[in-house]
Design an enzyme around this catalytic site. Structure first.
Site, mmCIF file in Angstrom:
data_model
loop_
_atom_site.group_PDB
_atom_site.id
_atom_site.type_symbol
_atom_site.label_atom_id
_atom_site.label_comp_id
_atom_site.label_asym_id
_atom_site.label_seq_id
_atom_site.Cartn_x
_atom_site.Cartn_y
_atom_site.Cartn_z
ATOM 1 N N GLY A 12 -1.416 0.401 -12.244
ATOM 2 C CA GLY A 12 -1.705 -0.619 -13.248
ATOM 3 C C GLY A 12 -2.223 -1.872 -12.572
ATOM 4 N N CYS A 13 -1.867 -3.005 -13.123
ATOM 5 C CA CYS A 13 -2.302 -4.306 -12.608
ATOM 6 C C CYS A 13 -1.931 -4.460 -11.142
ATOM 7 C CB CYS A 13 -1.637 -5.392 -13.436
ATOM 8 S SG CYS A 13 -1.676 -7.019 -12.715
ATOM 9 N N PHE A 14 -2.907 -4.771 -10.297
ATOM 10 C CA PHE A 14 -2.594 -4.878 -8.869
ATOM 11 C C PHE A 14 -1.719 -6.077 -8.557
ATOM 12 C CE2 PHE A 14 -7.374 -6.087 -7.981
ATOM 13 C CZ PHE A 14 -7.259 -7.299 -8.645
#
Length: 177
Positions: A12-14
Site C-alpha cells: 500500500g502507501c509507501f
C-alpha cells in the site's frame, strides 16, 4: 556484523510501510520508491495515476544477523492487509497492491513460504504477489516522510499509528526503543 541486505516490499502507501520498517530492530534505513511497472523513472504523479504499472514500495536495508528476511516478511504481512486486492484501506489501485520483490532465489523461496504461512493462518485469501522489477527511488520529499511532514498529515495520522501499534503489540522483541 553481517553485510547489510535489502528487501523490497509493497504494502500500500509507501509512507506507511516505511514508518513501520523504520521501527524494526536491525533495519538501518528504508527508501521509498516505485517498482514493478513499465515506465522508466516514473514520477509520483504518474504512479498515482495507475497508468505506469508500478507499486509504491520500500527498499529495506537490514542486518541479517539481527533480523532475518523471513522475520521482515512476517512483520510486513502483519502490518498491512495481504487479502485486499489492489488496495489498502482507502488507497485503491494497482499502485497499492501487496507484493514482494525478491532479489535472489533464496528470497523468492522465503517469499513463497511467507505467503503459504499467511494463507494457512488466514484460511486462504492472500493476494500478495511475488514479482520482479526495476527499482526507482521516489522523490526526496517522500523519504522519511512519517518523521517529517507525515506527523502533520491527517491521512498519515489516521493510518500509520494503528500499524505501529500492531507492530509493537505483535513483535515486541523486534521494535526499536
Amino acid at each position: 556484523m553481517a553485510d547489510t541486505k535489502q528487501a523490497i516490499l509493497a504494502g500500500g502507501c509507501f509512507w506507511c510501510t516505511e514508518a513501520v520498517m523504520n521501527d524494526v530492530i536491525g533495519v538501518s534505513s528504508v527508501e521509498s520508491g516505485y517498482i514493478g511497472g513499465e515506465t522508466a523513472d516514473p514520477t509520483y504523479k504518474e504512479v498515482c495515476s495507475g497508468s505506469t504499472g508500478h507499486a509504491e514500495a520500500v527498499k529495506v536495508f537490514y542486518d541479517p544477523d539481527t533480523i532475518s528476511y523471513a522475520e521482515l516478511l512476517d512483520i510486513f504481512m502483519a502490518t498491512h492487509d495481504p487479502t485486499q486486492l489492489n488496495r489498502q484501506g482507502n488507497d485503491v489501485g494497482t499502485q497499492y497492491r501487496s507484493a514482494i520483490f525478491p532479489l535472489d532465489d533464496e528470497q523468492r523461496a522465503e517469499a513463497e513460504a511467507s505467503i503459504a504461512r499467511e494463507n494457512e493462518a488466514r484460511g486462504g485469501g492472500v493476494v500478495t504477489t511475488i514479482e520482479d522489477g526495476t527499482w526507482y527511488p521516489a522523490e526526496g520529499y517522500h523519504q522519511e516522510y512519517w518523521e517529517g511532514e507525515g506527523q502533520r498529515n491527517p491521512y498519515c495520522l489516521a493510518v500509520i499509528p494503528p500499524k505501529l501499534m500492531k507492530l509493537r503489540k505483535s513483535f515486541q522483541n523486534k521494535v526499536k526503543a
